[in-house]
Write a protein that holds these residues in place. Structure first.
Motif, PDB file in Angstrom:
ATOM      1  N   ALA A  52       0.796  -1.293  -0.091  1.00 44.97           N
ATOM      2  CA  ALA A  52      -0.099   0.089  -0.078  1.00 44.97           C
ATOM      3  C   ALA A  52       0.866   1.383   0.095  1.00 44.97           C
ATOM      4  O   ALA A  52       1.870   1.261   0.650  1.00 44.97           O
ATOM      5  CB  ALA A  52      -1.101  -0.040   1.266  1.00 44.97           C
ATOM      6  N   PRO A  53       0.334   2.354  -0.742  1.00 43.10           N
ATOM      7  CA  PRO A  53      -0.886   2.444  -1.521  1.00 43.10           C
ATOM      8  C   PRO A  53      -0.740   2.112  -2.895  1.00 43.10           C
ATOM      9  O   PRO A  53      -1.264   2.742  -3.762  1.00 43.10           O
ATOM     10  CB  PRO A  53      -0.811   3.995  -1.357  1.00 43.10           C
ATOM     11  CG  PRO A  53       0.438   4.733  -1.561  1.00 43.10           C
ATOM     12  CD  PRO A  53       1.583   3.329  -0.584  1.00 43.10           C
ATOM     13  N   TYR A  54       0.179   1.374  -3.406  1.00 45.17           N
ATOM     14  CA  TYR A  54       0.136   0.845  -4.655  1.00 45.17           C
ATOM     15  C   TYR A  54      -0.516  -0.401  -5.295  1.00 45.17           C
ATOM     16  O   TYR A  54      -0.937  -1.137  -4.483  1.00 45.17           O
ATOM     17  CB  TYR A  54       2.154   0.553  -5.072  1.00 45.17           C
ATOM     18  CG  TYR A  54       2.709   1.791  -4.606  1.00 45.17           C
ATOM     19  CD1 TYR A  54       2.936   2.907  -5.206  1.00 45.17           C
ATOM     20  CD2 TYR A  54       3.622   1.494  -3.351  1.00 45.17           C
ATOM     21  CE1 TYR A  54       3.609   3.763  -4.639  1.00 45.17           C
ATOM     22  CE2 TYR A  54       4.389   2.554  -3.039  1.00 45.17           C
ATOM     23  CZ  TYR A  54       4.508   3.822  -3.606  1.00 45.17           C
ATOM     24  OH  TYR A  54       5.151   4.722  -3.300  1.00 45.17           O
ATOM     25  N   HIS A  55      -0.634  -0.185  -6.570  1.00 47.16           N
ATOM     26  CA  HIS A  55      -1.293  -1.343  -7.269  1.00 47.16           C
ATOM     27  C   HIS A  55      -0.321  -1.304  -8.361  1.00 47.16           C
ATOM     28  O   HIS A  55       0.301  -0.320  -8.861  1.00 47.16           O
ATOM     29  CB  HIS A  55      -2.653  -0.886  -7.605  1.00 47.16           C
ATOM     30  CG  HIS A  55      -2.978   0.176  -8.445  1.00 47.16           C
ATOM     31  ND1 HIS A  55      -3.348   1.463  -7.818  1.00 47.16           N
ATOM     32  CD2 HIS A  55      -2.934   0.430  -9.748  1.00 47.16           C
ATOM     33  CE1 HIS A  55      -3.382   2.339  -8.636  1.00 47.16           C
ATOM     34  NE2 HIS A  55      -3.290   1.637  -9.961  1.00 47.16           N
ATOM     35  N   VAL A  56      -0.738  -2.539  -8.972  1.00 47.24           N
ATOM     36  CA  VAL A  56      -0.129  -2.716 -10.432  1.00 47.24           C
ATOM     37  C   VAL A  56      -0.868  -3.311 -11.248  1.00 47.24           C
ATOM     38  O   VAL A  56      -1.940  -3.840 -11.260  1.00 47.24           O
ATOM     39  CB  VAL A  56       1.206  -3.911 -10.178  1.00 47.24           C
ATOM     40  CG1 VAL A  56       2.300  -3.391  -9.371  1.00 47.24           C
ATOM     41  CG2 VAL A  56       0.514  -5.152  -9.724  1.00 47.24           C
ATOM     42  N   GLN A  57      -0.703  -3.096 -12.672  1.00 42.71           N
ATOM     43  CA  GLN A  57      -1.461  -3.168 -13.851  1.00 42.71           C
ATOM     44  C   GLN A  57      -1.706  -4.643 -13.866  1.00 42.71           C
ATOM     45  O   GLN A  57      -0.939  -5.333 -13.825  1.00 42.71           O
ATOM     46  CB  GLN A  57      -0.905  -2.849 -15.287  1.00 42.71           C
ATOM     47  CG  GLN A  57      -0.478  -1.315 -14.999  1.00 42.71           C
ATOM     48  CD  GLN A  57      -1.528  -0.430 -14.841  1.00 42.71           C
ATOM     49  OE1 GLN A  57      -2.716  -0.551 -15.280  1.00 42.71           O
ATOM     50  NE2 GLN A  57      -1.424   0.561 -13.977  1.00 42.71           N
ATOM     51  N   SER A 102      -7.926  -1.982 -15.037  1.00 42.76           N
ATOM     52  CA  SER A 102      -7.845  -3.258 -14.350  1.00 42.76           C
ATOM     53  C   SER A 102      -6.321  -3.439 -13.823  1.00 42.76           C
ATOM     54  O   SER A 102      -5.494  -3.220 -14.280  1.00 42.76           O
ATOM     55  CB  SER A 102      -7.899  -4.323 -15.322  1.00 42.76           C
ATOM     56  OG  SER A 102      -7.971  -5.694 -14.957  1.00 42.76           O
ATOM     57  N   VAL A 103      -6.290  -3.791 -12.415  1.00 42.65           N
ATOM     58  CA  VAL A 103      -5.266  -3.802 -11.675  1.00 42.65           C
ATOM     59  C   VAL A 103      -5.385  -4.931 -10.747  1.00 42.65           C
ATOM     60  O   VAL A 103      -6.184  -5.560 -10.583  1.00 42.65           O
ATOM     61  CB  VAL A 103      -4.967  -2.436 -10.949  1.00 42.65           C
ATOM     62  CG1 VAL A 103      -5.094  -1.061 -11.638  1.00 42.65           C
ATOM     63  CG2 VAL A 103      -5.914  -2.386  -9.674  1.00 42.65           C
ATOM     64  N   ALA A 135       3.739   0.039 -11.683  1.00 42.07           N
ATOM     65  CA  ALA A 135       3.055   0.177 -10.309  1.00 42.07           C
ATOM     66  C   ALA A 135       2.565   1.802 -10.406  1.00 42.07           C
ATOM     67  O   ALA A 135       2.899   2.493 -11.186  1.00 42.07           O
ATOM     68  CB  ALA A 135       3.984   0.053  -9.024  1.00 42.07           C
ATOM     69  N   CYS A 136       1.380   1.846  -9.524  1.00 42.32           N
ATOM     70  CA  CYS A 136       0.573   3.120  -9.604  1.00 42.32           C
ATOM     71  C   CYS A 136       0.180   3.467  -8.349  1.00 42.32           C
ATOM     72  O   CYS A 136      -0.092   2.559  -7.507  1.00 42.32           O
ATOM     73  CB  CYS A 136      -0.667   3.295 -10.848  1.00 42.32           C
ATOM     74  SG  CYS A 136      -0.182   2.974 -12.308  1.00 42.32           S
ATOM     75  N   ASP A 137       0.001   4.543  -7.955  1.00 42.73           N
ATOM     76  CA  ASP A 137      -0.753   4.832  -6.823  1.00 42.73           C
ATOM     77  C   ASP A 137      -1.917   5.826  -7.355  1.00 42.73           C
ATOM     78  O   ASP A 137      -2.408   5.766  -8.307  1.00 42.73           O
ATOM     79  CB  ASP A 137      -0.031   5.919  -5.841  1.00 42.73           C
ATOM     80  CG  ASP A 137       0.406   7.222  -6.183  1.00 42.73           C
ATOM     81  OD1 ASP A 137      -0.089   7.653  -7.244  1.00 42.73           O
ATOM     82  OD2 ASP A 137       1.510   7.673  -5.695  1.00 42.73           O
ATOM     83  N   GLU A 138      -2.797   6.388  -6.382  1.00 44.19           N
ATOM     84  CA  GLU A 138      -4.233   7.028  -6.878  1.00 44.19           C
ATOM     85  C   GLU A 138      -3.752   8.361  -7.677  1.00 44.19           C
ATOM     86  O   GLU A 138      -4.691   8.372  -8.299  1.00 44.19           O
ATOM     87  CB  GLU A 138      -4.826   7.414  -5.690  1.00 44.19           C
ATOM     88  CG  GLU A 138      -4.242   8.550  -4.842  1.00 44.19           C
ATOM     89  CD  GLU A 138      -5.222   9.046  -3.488  1.00 44.19           C
ATOM     90  OE1 GLU A 138      -4.754  10.223  -2.909  1.00 44.19           O
ATOM     91  OE2 GLU A 138      -6.029   8.181  -3.272  1.00 44.19           O
ATOM     92  N   TYR A 142       4.328   4.962 -12.195  1.00 41.00           N
ATOM     93  CA  TYR A 142       5.599   4.939 -12.285  1.00 41.00           C
ATOM     94  C   TYR A 142       6.061   4.265 -13.342  1.00 41.00           C
ATOM     95  O   TYR A 142       5.548   3.433 -14.095  1.00 41.00           O
ATOM     96  CB  TYR A 142       5.999   4.338 -11.072  1.00 41.00           C
ATOM     97  CG  TYR A 142       5.751   5.183  -9.635  1.00 41.00           C
ATOM     98  CD1 TYR A 142       6.427   6.118  -9.206  1.00 41.00           C
ATOM     99  CD2 TYR A 142       4.340   4.770  -9.123  1.00 41.00           C
ATOM    100  CE1 TYR A 142       5.906   7.022  -8.224  1.00 41.00           C
ATOM    101  CE2 TYR A 142       3.836   5.464  -8.042  1.00 41.00           C
ATOM    102  CZ  TYR A 142       4.562   6.694  -7.355  1.00 41.00           C
ATOM    103  OH  TYR A 142       4.329   7.403  -6.557  1.00 41.00           O
ATOM    104  N   PHE A 143       7.602   4.415 -13.540  1.00 38.63           N
ATOM    105  CA  PHE A 143       8.030   3.719 -14.703  1.00 38.63           C
ATOM    106  C   PHE A 143       8.279   2.199 -14.453  1.00 38.63           C
ATOM    107  O   PHE A 143       8.061   1.639 -13.284  1.00 38.63           O
ATOM    108  CB  PHE A 143       9.808   4.336 -14.898  1.00 38.63           C
ATOM    109  CG  PHE A 143       9.725   5.410 -15.383  1.00 38.63           C
ATOM    110  CD1 PHE A 143       9.380   5.738 -16.869  1.00 38.63           C
ATOM    111  CD2 PHE A 143      10.353   6.518 -14.806  1.00 38.63           C
ATOM    112  CE1 PHE A 143       9.584   7.043 -17.226  1.00 38.63           C
ATOM    113  CE2 PHE A 143      10.346   7.688 -15.227  1.00 38.63           C
ATOM    114  CZ  PHE A 143      10.131   7.834 -16.744  1.00 38.63           C
TER     115      PHE A 143
END
Length: 157
Positions: A52-57, A102-103, A135-138, A142-143
């Protein structure tokens, strides 16, 4: 004197920036080994947990400009990794977005079927590879990056 001080400050601030550790987006929690008879297919299970707080594709990614989470395995004589099986993603909406993507978020599993050719000897082996992801946050993504993965394999007669 002022020029020397300015250069020293510039050097140390660059050095601190260059050596700053990137955020940890996920962790490989465990790997269930693939076990199989000679010439047969076994299945490894890689358990991944996003931090947290990340998710991935997910795989497949929901947009062409997003990078799908992908298990990449190096070739090993006698062991043939098949196509990885990815879970369904969960809908997620970025802040100020009008569309869900979708993550994977939290804990998820990737299955990897592996076949041992008849040329193999009964023994323990390892497959090496990496899990590539974006990875992304809200607020932002990110690369793409990757983490190493080692998959134990047991071949029986």
């Amino acid at each position: 004197m002022q020029n020397s001080l300015f250069i020293a400050v510039l050097f140390f601030s660059f050095h601190a920036t260059a050596t700053a550790k990137p955020p940890e987006f996920l962790a490989i929690e465990k790997v269930k080994p693939a076990a199989m008879l000679l010439g047969k297919i076994g299945k490894a299970v890689i358990t991944v947990k996003t931090i947290a707080p990340y998710h991935v594709q997910s795989n497949p990614a929901s947009e062409p400009n997003l990078i799908a989470t992908t298990l990449i395995i190096e070739k090993t004589d006698g062991l043939e990794p098949k196509e990885a099986v990815y879970p369904a993603g969960k809908p997620y909406r970025l802040l100020n977005s009008t569309k869900d993507i979708s993550v994977y978020e939290g804990t998820f599993e990737i299955e990897l079927p592996v076949q041992a050719t008849s040329l193999m000897k009964p023994n323990r082996y390892e497959l090496s590879g990496r899990l590539r992801f974006q990875a992304c946050d809200e607020k932002k993504c990110y690369f793409p990056t990757s983490v190493p993965v080692t998959i134990p394999v047991q071949v029986y007669k």
